[in-house]
Scaffold this active site. Structure first.
Site, PDB file in Angstrom:
ATOM      1  N   CYS A   2       0.824  -1.199   0.000  1.00 46.45           N
ATOM      2  CA  CYS A   2       0.000   0.000   0.000  1.00 46.45           C
ATOM      3  C   CYS A   2       0.858   1.247   0.000  1.00 46.45           C
ATOM      4  O   CYS A   2       2.081   1.204   0.008  1.00 46.45           O
ATOM      5  CB  CYS A   2      -0.887   0.037   1.253  1.00 46.45           C
ATOM      6  SG  CYS A   2      -1.757  -1.491   1.604  1.00 46.45           S
ATOM      7  N   ARG A  52      -4.682   1.052  -1.126  1.00 41.45           N
ATOM      8  CA  ARG A  52      -4.448  -0.382  -1.032  1.00 41.45           C
ATOM      9  C   ARG A  52      -4.201  -1.023  -2.389  1.00 41.45           C
ATOM     10  O   ARG A  52      -4.954  -0.808  -3.347  1.00 41.45           O
ATOM     11  CB  ARG A  52      -5.649  -1.063  -0.360  1.00 41.45           C
ATOM     12  CG  ARG A  52      -5.440  -2.555  -0.112  1.00 41.45           C
ATOM     13  CD  ARG A  52      -6.675  -3.180   0.517  1.00 41.45           C
ATOM     14  NE  ARG A  52      -6.467  -4.608   0.774  1.00 41.45           N
ATOM     15  CZ  ARG A  52      -7.440  -5.483   0.947  1.00 41.45           C
ATOM     16  NH1 ARG A  52      -8.705  -5.075   0.912  1.00 41.45           N
ATOM     17  NH2 ARG A  52      -7.169  -6.755   1.172  1.00 41.45           N
ATOM     18  N   ASN A  76       1.775  -0.645   5.415  1.00 37.72           N
ATOM     19  CA  ASN A  76       2.284  -0.851   4.065  1.00 37.72           C
ATOM     20  C   ASN A  76       3.279  -2.006   4.102  1.00 37.72           C
ATOM     21  O   ASN A  76       4.244  -1.953   4.868  1.00 37.72           O
ATOM     22  CB  ASN A  76       2.983   0.422   3.561  1.00 37.72           C
ATOM     23  CG  ASN A  76       3.780   0.190   2.288  1.00 37.72           C
ATOM     24  OD1 ASN A  76       3.415  -0.627   1.461  1.00 37.72           O
ATOM     25  ND2 ASN A  76       4.874   0.921   2.143  1.00 37.72           N
ATOM     26  N   GLY A  77       3.058  -3.053   3.296  1.00 37.33           N
ATOM     27  CA  GLY A  77       4.017  -4.142   3.243  1.00 37.33           C
ATOM     28  C   GLY A  77       3.351  -5.499   3.280  1.00 37.33           C
ATOM     29  O   GLY A  77       2.159  -5.647   2.974  1.00 37.33           O
ATOM     30  N   SER A 367      12.537  -9.472  -6.593  1.00 42.28           N
ATOM     31  CA  SER A 367      13.835  -8.964  -7.016  1.00 42.28           C
ATOM     32  C   SER A 367      14.894  -9.698  -6.207  1.00 42.28           C
ATOM     33  O   SER A 367      14.575 -10.489  -5.329  1.00 42.28           O
ATOM     34  CB  SER A 367      13.899  -7.456  -6.780  1.00 42.28           C
ATOM     35  OG  SER A 367      15.101  -6.917  -7.279  1.00 42.28           O
TER      36      SER A 367
END
Length: 634
Positions: A2, A52, A76-77, A367
């Site tokens: 988010c 979101r 966030n996460g 990544s």
């Protein structure tokens, strides 16, 4: 995943529409849903906003802000082990209304308070308002994968995932901090906790900040420290035992990052880091993983053929995009929007483009950042040790002193070599300080501090960073491990993680970093240095693991940096960008640079003189950023 934003306004002047503007400035980070709430506390008005991107529990049950008893949360996460923590909470008597990790954080905090952070495997930044304790807590994950900025001035605390959100608040005053600008010129990024603006900070990784609403007091606490693990006694285990344990940790970490209710892919460069992720995850899967690579027609920069060979060997569903200077030009003008603080890493263009490619196919992409910092992949580690520990102290002192009396521009032959004056000054500084850590700091600089003084119109004092004060080591810590700890706290968090987070989120793609699971670094930090670099072979241990999955002959090739061919493009298709943004007129608009030295730098570069393009790129990026966020800001 988010974007979060909000405020604590002791003046009680901030309205709900302002909160909505702050939050919606982050719509690219969360295009699926939004939540806004202003809470009236007796001491301050508190705003909590969230955009979101739905990855886990796609239903409305995961909506934020989320509340439980005296607690309110925005987050966030991702907490990858949330199901394990959830089961522990259920056994303790808690019930759940959703399958989201957000609710696990909220009720975990209710149960364990600040110590809940020690339960989590993940990447996170969260804000918790506790009405009983009358305080607000701001917390960031151990490695700093997820960003969190805050501004504290005139009885107003603002916080957000990105700086652009803070611009929307009328109390946010944009005053450029020339000390931070100097750091940016030197490193191409601004090290935490500093930012480009005064009174504005990055919350440092592995820290939480508390604001007391009763007395306006702010306290900051470190809850985890990578240095603690480097300071532990070196583990007495065999090479094979170490390799087996690291492989188990990698498998666990990589599998955790596949937890999602949406499609997951991964970036594949063909190097050891991304190949380790792709090979381990594909091995026991029947479905093909989606992999993504950027290529160039300029062969010296092109890793795409090697990545394709790896993808074909592993059997992934591979996607590649050969990009051109025109593709780069399209990204170029979007860079200040993507990176709303000056940021000039030389791989921002391919990172933005590979994120765009992946976003067409998946919602989450893995990544492989952290491999070089954890397993010792960079040559700067070898160089820092060689320049100092292989030269006697008295010789370093002699060289450093003698060099201070010689103008490098007056040395025949050498003064015509590539970037010689800068390299000369770096070596002088290295030998004066006689420290591998100092050597790595100077090697990491593109523009020396002396050059920054020349380019900048206003004098500055300079800030200390984690290069100077990041770790206090015990006497038994090996030099290489010291350098790895420092790099983990500098280049990794403030360059590599910023690069990937902003690029992925700019297109609504969640980027995950499986090599930065804290369990990996906690174990590898305690391993002897010879398992990381052996006989000048960097990443020795990781390579032994990858060779179990991919033949050595497919991997054995020189390491290539993941950068765009800017050196080619800026002397051809993008040349006018330099001429325009580094012109006297544009430099006068900024008013921060000494025009003469900057214009000479750009002229020398375009005329083909032996000037590193990164110096030009750093100033060019700042000029572009300034035009967007200071000159033309709404």
């Amino acid at each position: 995943m988010c974007g979060i934003a909000g405020f604590c306004d002791f003046n009680k002047n901030t309205s709900a529409p302002v909160l909505q503007k702050m939050t919606d400035a982050l719509a690219h980070r969360g295009p699926n849903d939004a939540g806004y709430e202003v809470i009236d506390n007796p001491n301050a008005s508190i705003g909590l906003g969230q955009r979101r991107l739905s990855i886990i529990d796609l239903s409305a049950n995961g909506r934020q802000p989320m509340h439980f008893e005296n607690l309110s949360l925005i987050f966030n996460g991702e907490i990858y082990n949330y199901n394990t923590v959830r089961e522990e909470l259920i056994k303790a008597g808690y019930s759940f209304n959703s399958t989201s990790d957000t609710e696990v954080i909220l009720k975990g905090y209710h149960k364990w308070g600040d110590a809940v952070v020690n339960k989590f495997i993940g990447m996170f930044a969260y804000i918790i308002y506790d009405s009983n304790k009358n305080e607000v807590t701001i917390c960031r994950d151990r490695a700093g994968v997820k960003p969190l900025y805050y501004y504290w001035n005139n009885n107003v605390l603002l916080f957000a995932s990105e700086l652009k959100s803070l611009h929307q608040h009328p109390s946010f005053y944009k005053e450029i901090d020339v000390n931070s600008l100097s750091l940016f010129l030197q490193y191409s990024y601004i090290p935490a906790p500093h930012t480009i603006f005064k009174n504005t900070f990055k919350l440092k990784p592995a820290h939480y900040l508390k604001l007391s609403l009763s007395n306006k007091k702010i306290t900051e606490t470190r809850y985890w420290d990578v240095c603690d693990y480097y300071n532990r006694p070196t583990l007495d285990i065999s090479e094979q035992e170490a390799i087996n344990e690291v492989e188990k940790l990698l498998i666990s970490s990589y599998e955790y990052r596949m937890v999602a209710d949406v499609p997951v892919g991964l970036f594949l460069s063909g190097g050891y880091d991304s190949t380790s992720v792709a090979s381990i995850l594909q091995k026991n899967r029947t479905e093909k993983l989606k992999t993504f690579t950027i290529g160039y027609k300029e062969a010296a920069f092109n890793e795409a053929p090697e990545a394709k060979k790896i993808a074909e060997y592993l059997g992934t569903d591979h996607h590649e995009w050969y990009v051109s200077a025109s593709d780069a030009a399209d990204v170029f003008h979007k860079l200040p929007e993507i990176y709303d603080e000056p940021f000039a890493d030389n791989s921002v263009v391919p990172t933005a483009l590979v994120s765009r490619l992946a976003s067409r196919h998946v919602k989450v992409s893995l990544s492989a950042d952290g491999g070089d910092e954890v397993f010792a992949g960079y040559n700067k580690f070898n160089q820092s040790i060689r320049y100092t520990e292989s030269v006697p102290y008295f010789m370093q002192s002699l060289f450093g002193n003698v060099m201070s009396y010689i103008n490098p521009e007056s040395i025949p032959y050498f003064n015509r070599q590539y970037n010689f004056a800068t390299r000369y000054k770096k070596m002088q500084n290295i030998w004066k300080e006689k420290s591998p850590a100092a050597a790595m700091k100077y090697i990491s600089q593109y523009i020396t501090q002396d050059e920054a003084f020349v380019f900048l119109k206003h004098k500055y004092e300079g800030y200390k960073t984690n290069f100077e004060s990041g770790c206090k080591f015990s006497g038994d810590v090996n030099t290489l491990n010291k350098l790895l700890a420092i790099d983990y706290q500098t280049f990794l968090v403030d360059n590599n993680l910023v690069k990937v987070d902003r690029a992925t989120m700019s297109v609504g793609l969640e980027g995950r970093e499986p090599m930065l699971d804290h369990r990996i670094i906690e174990f590898v930090a305690q391993l002897p240095a010879h398992l990381k670099i052996r006989n000048q072979t960097n990443k020795y241990m990781l390579k032994q693991i990858v060779h179990k999955y991919v033949p050595k002959e497919l991997m054995d090739r020189p390491k290539m940096p993941f950068i765009a061919p800017l050196t080619v493009w800026f002397k051809d298709e993008l040349k006018e960008k330099i001429n325009y943004y580094l012109s006297e007129e544009k430099l006068n608009e900024t008013g921060l640079f000494n025009n003469g030295p900057v214009m000479k730098l750009s002229k020398d570069y375009l005329q083909g003189k032996r000037v590193t393009y990164q110096k030009v790129w750093n100033i060019l990026v700042f000029q572009l950023w300034y035009e967007r966020w200071c000159k033309n800001a709404a």
